[in-house]
Design a protein around this motif. Structure first.
Motif, PDB file in Angstrom:
ATOM      1  N   ILE A  27       0.831  -1.197   0.000  1.00 32.13           N
ATOM      2  CA  ILE A  27       0.000   0.000   0.000  1.00 32.13           C
ATOM      3  C   ILE A  27       0.872   1.256   0.000  1.00 32.13           C
ATOM      4  CG2 ILE A  27      -1.710   1.315   1.300  1.00 32.13           C
ATOM      5  CD1 ILE A  27      -2.822  -1.197  -0.058  1.00 32.13           C
ATOM      6  N   TRP A  33      -1.889  -0.998  -6.732  1.00 31.93           N
ATOM      7  CA  TRP A  33      -2.826  -0.349  -7.638  1.00 31.93           C
ATOM      8  C   TRP A  33      -2.354  -0.520  -9.089  1.00 31.93           C
ATOM      9  CZ3 TRP A  33      -5.663  -0.510  -3.861  1.00 31.93           C
ATOM     10  CH2 TRP A  33      -5.348   0.014  -2.625  1.00 31.93           C
ATOM     11  N   SER A 107      -4.031  -8.302  -3.753  1.00 27.48           N
ATOM     12  CA  SER A 107      -4.211  -7.068  -2.971  1.00 27.48           C
ATOM     13  C   SER A 107      -5.411  -6.288  -3.481  1.00 27.48           C
ATOM     14  CB  SER A 107      -2.963  -6.202  -3.052  1.00 27.48           C
ATOM     15  OG  SER A 107      -1.861  -6.844  -2.508  1.00 27.48           O
ATOM     16  N   CYS A 108      -5.537  -6.164  -4.789  1.00 27.65           N
ATOM     17  CA  CYS A 108      -6.681  -5.436  -5.364  1.00 27.65           C
ATOM     18  C   CYS A 108      -7.992  -6.132  -5.024  1.00 27.65           C
ATOM     19  CB  CYS A 108      -6.533  -5.342  -6.881  1.00 27.65           C
ATOM     20  SG  CYS A 108      -5.389  -4.091  -7.415  1.00 27.65           S
ATOM     21  N   THR A 111      -8.998  -5.495  -1.487  1.00 32.20           N
ATOM     22  CA  THR A 111      -9.476  -4.143  -1.201  1.00 32.20           C
ATOM     23  C   THR A 111     -10.805  -3.835  -1.888  1.00 32.20           C
ATOM     24  OG1 THR A 111      -8.161  -3.245  -3.016  1.00 32.20           O
ATOM     25  CG2 THR A 111      -7.170  -3.221  -0.812  1.00 32.20           C
ATOM     26  N   ARG A 113     -11.679  -4.409  -5.191  1.00 34.27           N
ATOM     27  CA  ARG A 113     -11.636  -4.182  -6.633  1.00 34.27           C
ATOM     28  C   ARG A 113     -11.824  -5.535  -7.325  1.00 34.27           C
ATOM     29  NH1 ARG A 113      -8.724  -0.498  -4.065  1.00 34.27           N
ATOM     30  NH2 ARG A 113      -8.730   1.629  -4.840  1.00 34.27           N
TER      31      ARG A 113
END
Length: 187
Positions: A27, A33, A107-108, A111, A113
């Motif tokens: 992050i 991202w 990770s996406c 979170t 997404r």
């Protein structure tokens, strides 16, 4: 017992702590991202490139030290140069097209997404695809070179023939090159 072989609750606690540390680093370095990764691939975001290069350099040195202290051991399956090169090229193309690595895709997804499910599905489908083409590969690419054996390990870190020292040095030079040529998004 293997070096750093944890079991039961200790293994779970170590996994949670390491996962939290990786999540924090992802992050804070914008590795989670896809937009940031796309900017890095386009050489517009030097911070991500510098983070990756510094991590690889530190990892090479830390793994060498952990190996010398008996905390880690090298387990390398014999591999073939041309097969490894082809696999690296295909994985690199997949990373650029998806703008995600396996860790950033997870990770996406974590979170919220949900579009990250498609790269994960593609990565999961790659495993049976490799099995389907492995027979053809064994008749062609694997015959182009002899299998590479386990890596050689020098007895002294500062030895001229230490691969960890060369890897760290080359990565630091690349890090300096990126630092002075590719800008950061905040600048």
């Amino acid at each position: 017992m293997h070096p750093l072989d944890l079991s039961d609750n200790y293994k779970l606690a170590a996994a949670i702590i390491v996962g939290m540390a990786f999540g924090f680093v992802f992050i804070k370095s914008d590795l989670a991202w896809p937009k940031s990764l796309l900017e890095a691939f386009r050489l517009r975001n030097g911070r991500i490139i510098k983070t990756v290069l510094l991590t690889l350099a530190a990892g090479a040195v830390l793994f060498y030290c952990a190996r010398r202290l008996g905390l880690a051991e090298v387990r390398v399956r014999p591999s073939y140069f041309w097969g490894s090169l082809l696999g690296g090229v295909v994985a690199g193309i997949g990373m650029v097209l998806c703008t995600m690595t396996p860790m950033t895709a997870l990770s996406c997804l974590a979170t919220g997404r949900f579009y990250a499910i498609w790269p994960i599905v593609g990565m999961l489908l790659a495993l049976p695809a490799v099995r389907l083409v492995s027979e053809q590969l064994s008749r062609s690419i694997y015959r182009w070179s002899e299998p590479m054996s386990a890596p050689w390990e020098p007895s002294v870190f500062w030895a001229v023939d230490n691969p960890a020292l060369y890897a760290a040095g080359i990565l630091i030079v690349l890090l300096l090159l990126v630092h002075f040529t590719v800008g950061d998004p905040e600048e």
